[in-house]
Design a protein around this motif. Structure first.
Motif, mmCIF file in Angstrom:
data_model
loop_
_atom_site.group_PDB
_atom_site.id
_atom_site.type_symbol
_atom_site.label_atom_id
_atom_site.label_comp_id
_atom_site.label_asym_id
_atom_site.label_seq_id
_atom_site.Cartn_x
_atom_site.Cartn_y
_atom_site.Cartn_z
ATOM 1 N N GLY A 17 95.259 52.734 48.306
ATOM 2 C CA GLY A 17 95.487 52.323 46.924
ATOM 3 C C GLY A 17 94.532 51.263 46.431
ATOM 4 O O GLY A 17 94.441 51.028 45.221
ATOM 5 N N LEU A 18 93.816 50.616 47.341
ATOM 6 C CA LEU A 18 92.827 49.613 46.952
ATOM 7 C C LEU A 18 91.469 50.275 46.738
ATOM 8 O O LEU A 18 91.167 51.296 47.358
ATOM 9 C CB LEU A 18 92.708 48.535 48.033
ATOM 10 C CG LEU A 18 93.939 47.659 48.266
ATOM 11 C CD1 LEU A 18 93.744 46.783 49.504
ATOM 12 C CD2 LEU A 18 94.233 46.795 47.046
ATOM 13 N N PRO A 19 90.622 49.701 45.882
ATOM 14 C CA PRO A 19 89.294 50.284 45.669
ATOM 15 C C PRO A 19 88.417 50.167 46.912
ATOM 16 O O PRO A 19 88.661 49.331 47.786
ATOM 17 C CB PRO A 19 88.729 49.461 44.507
ATOM 18 C CG PRO A 19 89.492 48.182 44.526
ATOM 19 C CD PRO A 19 90.858 48.517 45.036
ATOM 20 N N SER A 20 87.399 50.991 46.985
ATOM 21 C CA SER A 20 86.485 50.998 48.124
ATOM 22 C C SER A 20 85.603 49.752 48.130
ATOM 23 O O SER A 20 84.956 49.426 47.129
ATOM 24 C CB SER A 20 85.598 52.241 48.067
ATOM 25 O OG SER A 20 84.462 52.101 48.899
ATOM 26 N N LEU A 21 85.565 49.075 49.269
ATOM 27 C CA LEU A 21 84.714 47.892 49.399
ATOM 28 C C LEU A 21 83.236 48.262 49.310
ATOM 29 O O LEU A 21 82.458 47.597 48.618
ATOM 30 C CB LEU A 21 85.004 47.187 50.726
ATOM 31 C CG LEU A 21 84.119 45.991 51.079
ATOM 32 C CD1 LEU A 21 84.151 44.937 49.984
ATOM 33 C CD2 LEU A 21 84.534 45.385 52.407
ATOM 34 N N LYS A 22 82.828 49.326 49.983
ATOM 35 C CA LYS A 22 81.421 49.707 49.940
ATOM 36 C C LYS A 22 81.003 50.108 48.528
ATOM 37 O O LYS A 22 79.888 49.799 48.090
ATOM 38 C CB LYS A 22 81.135 50.839 50.937
ATOM 39 C CG LYS A 22 81.159 50.378 52.387
ATOM 40 C CD LYS A 22 80.721 51.468 53.360
ATOM 41 C CE LYS A 22 79.227 51.636 53.382
ATOM 42 N NZ LYS A 22 78.776 52.535 54.485
ATOM 43 N N ASP A 75 89.898 40.548 44.126
ATOM 44 C CA ASP A 75 88.805 41.303 44.738
ATOM 45 C C ASP A 75 89.221 42.089 45.976
ATOM 46 O O ASP A 75 88.360 42.543 46.741
ATOM 47 C CB ASP A 75 87.661 40.354 45.100
ATOM 48 C CG ASP A 75 87.006 39.746 43.872
ATOM 49 O OD1 ASP A 75 86.905 40.451 42.856
ATOM 50 O OD2 ASP A 75 86.609 38.565 43.921
ATOM 51 N N ALA A 76 90.518 42.263 46.193
ATOM 52 C CA ALA A 76 90.978 43.007 47.366
ATOM 53 C C ALA A 76 90.458 44.441 47.333
ATOM 54 O O ALA A 76 90.393 45.075 46.279
ATOM 55 C CB ALA A 76 92.499 43.003 47.429
ATOM 56 N N CYS A 77 90.072 44.943 48.500
ATOM 57 C CA CYS A 77 89.498 46.281 48.626
ATOM 58 C C CYS A 77 89.959 46.918 49.929
ATOM 59 O O CYS A 77 90.577 46.270 50.777
ATOM 60 C CB CYS A 77 87.966 46.210 48.640
ATOM 61 S SG CYS A 77 87.196 45.890 47.051
ATOM 62 N N SER A 78 89.611 48.172 50.081
ATOM 63 C CA SER A 78 89.802 48.893 51.335
ATOM 64 C C SER A 78 88.436 49.052 51.987
ATOM 65 O O SER A 78 87.508 49.591 51.369
ATOM 66 C CB SER A 78 90.418 50.271 51.060
ATOM 67 O OG SER A 78 90.488 51.037 52.241
ATOM 68 N N GLY A 79 88.310 48.561 53.225
ATOM 69 C CA GLY A 79 86.997 48.639 53.838
ATOM 70 C C GLY A 79 86.968 48.135 55.266
ATOM 71 O O GLY A 79 87.994 48.083 55.951
ATOM 72 N N ASN A 80 85.781 47.737 55.693
ATOM 73 C CA ASN A 80 85.547 47.295 57.064
ATOM 74 C C ASN A 80 85.864 45.807 57.199
ATOM 75 O O ASN A 80 85.292 44.985 56.479
ATOM 76 C CB ASN A 80 84.082 47.553 57.435
ATOM 77 C CG ASN A 80 83.812 47.386 58.915
ATOM 78 O OD1 ASN A 80 84.284 46.442 59.539
ATOM 79 N ND2 ASN A 80 83.049 48.302 59.481
ATOM 80 N N PRO A 81 86.758 45.428 58.119
ATOM 81 C CA PRO A 81 87.082 44.010 58.293
ATOM 82 C C PRO A 81 85.870 43.122 58.548
ATOM 83 O O PRO A 81 85.841 41.966 58.111
ATOM 84 C CB PRO A 81 88.027 44.018 59.497
ATOM 85 C CG PRO A 81 88.689 45.352 59.443
ATOM 86 C CD PRO A 81 87.613 46.291 58.963
ATOM 87 N N ALA A 82 84.857 43.639 59.244
ATOM 88 C CA ALA A 82 83.670 42.828 59.521
ATOM 89 C C ALA A 82 82.997 42.382 58.230
ATOM 90 O O ALA A 82 82.481 41.260 58.137
ATOM 91 C CB ALA A 82 82.683 43.611 60.391
ATOM 92 N N ALA A 83 83.005 43.241 57.222
ATOM 93 C CA ALA A 83 82.424 42.879 55.927
ATOM 94 C C ALA A 83 83.232 41.777 55.262
ATOM 95 O O ALA A 83 82.676 40.856 54.646
ATOM 96 C CB ALA A 83 82.364 44.106 55.021
#
Length: 248
Positions: A108-113, A171-179
């Motif tokens: 449900g969150l937008p893509s971080l990349k 600014d919450a997103c769905s993505g890689n924790p390392a980022a």
């Protein structure tokens, strides 16, 4: 409805006021309604996942400014435990809290990349040849689908123990924790450079990563930051962005 009370806090994007027993976050004059609704949606996802975030009650127009009426957060920020003398216990607490977010799916969150790509495209200080390198580097980085806060730093962590709350979820997103960890490093390095370094090492050690897996995101995270209108950081951010690999 209660009148707007005293100012509780302020940032570049918004101000937070008392509003009865709740808190009212008002975006700056002239800001559109979209950020208020986006943050409310992100907070609703955090609530569904039982993450430590304020609960939203109302989104609306308050005297010509869009805002969110939410639970009021009490206590001091985690930053108070890191200054003037850094406390390793606070760094460990922050890393554990960050990992708690990263264990959850970002459905449900937008893509971080996708957001990073958009911001790199919008970052006017980035020359075209470097922009192309950065976008290639971003495409080559590993994606993921974890909850990423996007603005995770000690000033956005309030309270302590069972009462700890993370604020500012725009600014919450769905993505890689390392980022997400790399973004935290970038936000802290100017003000708390020693803690920023220690944070990456601490998070990496407890999450089964290497610091290099986090720092490999630094050029694209720095370039995306250039779209946020922080001119005092531009020289440093451009230097970091230029570290993007030539043959990504």
């Amino acid at each position: 409805m209660s009148e707007i009370g005293r100012l509780l806090g302020a940032g570049k994007e918004a101000e937070v006021f008392e509003h009865g027993t709740l808190a009212l976050k008002l975006y700056r004059p002239g800001r559109p309604k979209a950020p208020a609704f986006r943050e409310a949606a992100n907070l609703a996802i955090a609530e569904k996942l039982s993450l430590p975030a304020p609960r939203v009650h109302v989104v609306g127009d308050y005297h010509g400014r869009w805002g969110l009426l939410m639970d009021r957060v009490t206590g001091t920020s985690l930053a108070d435990e890191m200054t003037p003398e850094p406390q390793l216990s606070a760094v460990k607490e922050m890393a554990a809290l960050h990992q708690r977010l990263h264990r959850e799916p970002g459905t449900g969150l937008p893509s971080l990349k996708a957001r990073l790509s958009t911001n790199i495209e919008r970052a006017e200080p980035v020359p075209p040849d470097l922009r192309d390198r950065l976008l290639l580097a971003l495409a080559a980085l590993p994606d993921d689908d974890r909850v990423c806060h996007g603005d995770f730093h000690p000033w956005n962590i309030m309270g302590s123990g069972d009462g700890i709350v993370i604020v500012d979820w725009l600014d919450a997103c769905s993505g890689n924790p390392a980022a997400d960890v790399c973004r935290t490093y970038l936000l802290m390095r100017r003000v708390l450079p020693a803690i920023a370094e220690a944070y990456v090492v601490t998070y990496a050690k407890t999450a089964g990563l290497t610091p290099d897996e986090i720092f490999t995101w630094l050029p694209v995270i720095a370039a995306a930051r250039l779209a946020e209108g922080v001119p005092e950081e531009n020289e440093d951010l451009l230097h970091l962005a230029a570290l993007a690999p030539v043959d990504a």
